[in-house]
Design a protein around this motif. Structure first.
Motif, PDB file in Angstrom:
ATOM      1  N   LEU A 130     -29.788 -16.983  62.488  1.00  0.00           N
ATOM      2  CA  LEU A 130     -30.058 -16.651  63.900  1.00  0.00           C
ATOM      3  C   LEU A 130     -31.156 -17.641  64.735  1.00  0.00           C
ATOM      4  O   LEU A 130     -31.974 -17.821  64.360  1.00  0.00           O
ATOM      5  CB  LEU A 130     -30.442 -15.274  64.158  1.00  0.00           C
ATOM      6  CG  LEU A 130     -29.605 -14.191  63.561  1.00  0.00           C
ATOM      7  CD1 LEU A 130     -30.315 -12.687  63.625  1.00  0.00           C
ATOM      8  CD2 LEU A 130     -28.238 -14.127  64.000  1.00  0.00           C
ATOM      9  N   GLU A 131     -30.408 -18.285  65.851  1.00  0.00           N
ATOM     10  CA  GLU A 131     -31.342 -18.806  66.712  1.00  0.00           C
ATOM     11  C   GLU A 131     -32.605 -18.209  67.443  1.00  0.00           C
ATOM     12  O   GLU A 131     -32.411 -16.943  67.749  1.00  0.00           O
ATOM     13  CB  GLU A 131     -30.513 -19.631  67.960  1.00  0.00           C
ATOM     14  CG  GLU A 131     -29.727 -20.804  67.278  1.00  0.00           C
ATOM     15  CD  GLU A 131     -30.595 -21.861  66.942  1.00  0.00           C
ATOM     16  OE1 GLU A 131     -31.369 -22.337  67.443  1.00  0.00           O
ATOM     17  OE2 GLU A 131     -30.292 -22.426  65.846  1.00  0.00           O
ATOM     18  N   ASP A 184     -32.305 -14.851  69.905  1.00  0.00           N
ATOM     19  CA  ASP A 184     -30.783 -14.275  69.942  1.00  0.00           C
ATOM     20  C   ASP A 184     -30.671 -12.766  70.250  1.00  0.00           C
ATOM     21  O   ASP A 184     -31.270 -12.119  68.968  1.00  0.00           O
ATOM     22  CB  ASP A 184     -30.267 -14.611  68.617  1.00  0.00           C
ATOM     23  CG  ASP A 184     -28.480 -14.256  68.519  1.00  0.00           C
ATOM     24  OD1 ASP A 184     -28.341 -13.552  69.075  1.00  0.00           O
ATOM     25  OD2 ASP A 184     -27.920 -14.927  67.764  1.00  0.00           O
ATOM     26  N   ARG A 194     -17.780 -17.240  66.771  1.00  0.00           N
ATOM     27  CA  ARG A 194     -19.322 -17.457  66.457  1.00  0.00           C
ATOM     28  C   ARG A 194     -19.620 -16.708  65.146  1.00  0.00           C
ATOM     29  O   ARG A 194     -20.554 -17.019  64.535  1.00  0.00           O
ATOM     30  CB  ARG A 194     -19.555 -16.800  67.654  1.00  0.00           C
ATOM     31  CG  ARG A 194     -21.218 -16.215  67.512  1.00  0.00           C
ATOM     32  CD  ARG A 194     -22.173 -17.710  67.739  1.00  0.00           C
ATOM     33  NE  ARG A 194     -23.527 -17.357  67.676  1.00  0.00           N
ATOM     34  CZ  ARG A 194     -24.485 -18.226  67.175  1.00  0.00           C
ATOM     35  NH1 ARG A 194     -23.923 -19.416  66.374  1.00  0.00           N
ATOM     36  NH2 ARG A 194     -25.759 -17.914  67.026  1.00  0.00           N
ATOM     37  N   GLN A 221     -36.875 -21.407  74.026  1.00  0.00           N
ATOM     38  CA  GLN A 221     -37.223 -20.200  73.288  1.00  0.00           C
ATOM     39  C   GLN A 221     -38.661 -19.928  72.958  1.00  0.00           C
ATOM     40  O   GLN A 221     -39.468 -19.166  73.033  1.00  0.00           O
ATOM     41  CB  GLN A 221     -36.384 -19.961  72.433  1.00  0.00           C
ATOM     42  CG  GLN A 221     -34.806 -19.776  72.736  1.00  0.00           C
ATOM     43  CD  GLN A 221     -34.641 -18.543  73.608  1.00  0.00           C
ATOM     44  OE1 GLN A 221     -35.638 -17.773  73.552  1.00  0.00           O
ATOM     45  NE2 GLN A 221     -33.794 -18.804  74.638  1.00  0.00           N
TER      46      GLN A 221
END
Length: 386
Positions: free
Chosen positions: A21-22, A25, A58, A223
């Motif tokens: 996961l970025e 997210d 995705r 982020q």
């Protein structure tokens, strides 16, 4: 009451998901909240139907990442550089990060000995332009040193310019500082700050959401800024153009209900234009560490009162000041005229004049009284110059 630490399989799943996961997210964060990290990783590695909120394309991309994760190896690499993994439920987890909701980090990779949670409780972010001026670097270093001397932790992003000056200012004052990176904590970035980030890891903390070896990207920098804002009590921006990552940090701080502050610069400087825009909104103008602490600190942490230098006139009583003001700038005046101008009696005026004479403000010439050179005020032009 402190939350129980997560089970080991849940922790290992979170370690794995830092590669899947970025940062930021929120959809992945919702999955973690609803079904837990172990189940999310199981679904990604199995043949079950996709979790809600993502397209099939995705989901396949996330599955491809999940197939390659080796969490035990990542933990081993982190330990090799003096790092560890901290996640929600751990005693070291900064609960202020929970304010990010579903966008909070899956977990954090941390290098350094101190407790991140304890340090975050009394911390301030100092951020700003990478290509800062000498003024910006000077102000950032001075602010950070002043904060460190007052027992505050300085948090920044480890970048060139203002970030680096802030870290060095805190370290130079023998204080505490944290570098929040947009890459793996074992990979100092920028390369030119390898020595500085290594020093921070030895004396403070280096923190990041990305697993060992991962590289920064533009979106990861953005982020990273939300993480800096969430960790701290407030954010100070020193030099920032209109389009600046530092302003993104300030906006995140405002959204989280944190204090936002700005250091003003020249009105003609493009590098201060973003700061000035911040100050035209909800940002608070600050010029030194005392003013920052007054805003973010506890009750009683007040900055000293600001005023210009004390001049001899300031020490006179109000009656003496009125008599002094009643004397003409160049000519002499008799007691009667002085009394009328000061709104007092002749007896009071003569007493005040002798008092002023003893202090060197006036001198007597026969029946007249005149200002001395010490008391003669400057003549101001119509435009306001002297």
């Amino acid at each position: 009451m402190t939350a129980a630490p997560p089970p080991e399989d849940e922790r290992l799943a979170r370690v794995a998901l830092t590669r899947v996961l970025e940062p930021g997210d929120a959809i992945g964060g919702r999955w973690l909240r609803e079904v837990g990290a172990g189940e999310v990783l199981h679904r990604l590695r199995g043949e079950e139907k996709p979790l809600a909120g993502v397209t099939a394309r995705r989901w396949e991309g996330l599955r491809a990442r999940a197939a390659k994760v080796r969490p035990e190896r990542d933990l081993e690499v982190a330990r090799g550089v003096g790092g560890r993994f901290v996640c929600p439920g751990d005693a070291e987890w900064p609960v202020t990060l929970d304010d990010l909701g579903d966008a909070r980090p899956v977990g954090l990779w941390v290098r350094g000995r101190p407790s991140l949670r304890i340090w975050a409780l009394r911390s301030v972010a100092v951020v700003g332009a990478r290509a800062c001026t000498e003024y910006g670097a000077h102000m950032a270093a001075g602010l950070a040193a002043g904060l460190a001397e007052r027992g505050w932790v300085v948090i920044s992003g480890g970048a060139y310019g203002v970030d680096g000056a802030a870290h060095r200012g805190a370290l130079g004052a023998g204080g505490a500082t944290v570098a929040v990176l947009a890459c793996g904590v074992d990979r100092p970035y920028p390369r030119g700050h390898t020595e500085l980030i290594g020093r921070i890891a030895e004396q403070g903390l280096v923190v990041g959401e990305l697993p060992p070896g991962d590289h920064p990207t533009p979106s990861r920098f953005i982020q990273r800024n939300r993480l800096i804002a969430a960790l701290t009590r407030g954010t100070v921006v020193v030099e920032a153009a209109y389009r600046s990552g530092a302003l993104a940090t300030a906006r995140s701080a405002q959204e989280l209900g944190r204090f936002t502050m700005g250091v003003p610069g020249p009105a003609t400087s493009g590098l201060s234009a973003g700061v000035h825009e911040l100050l035209r909104g909800d940002g608070v103008l600050v010029t030194d560490a005392a003013e920052v602490v007054e805003l973010v600190g506890d009750m009683g942490d007040l900055a000293p009162a600001r005023r210009g230098p004390v001049v001899p006139r300031d020490l006179l009583t109000s009656g003496a000041q009125r008599v002094l003001a009643a004397l003409p700038a160049r000519d002499r005046a008799v007691v009667r005229d002085v009394a009328v101008g000061a709104g007092t009696t002749e007896d009071d005026a003569i007493g005040r004049l002798y008092e002023l004479q003893s202090l060197g403000f006036v001198e007597r010439h026969g029946d007249g009284w005149q200002l001395t050179r010490q008391a003669n005020p400057p003549v101001f032009t119509e435009g306001g110059g002297s």
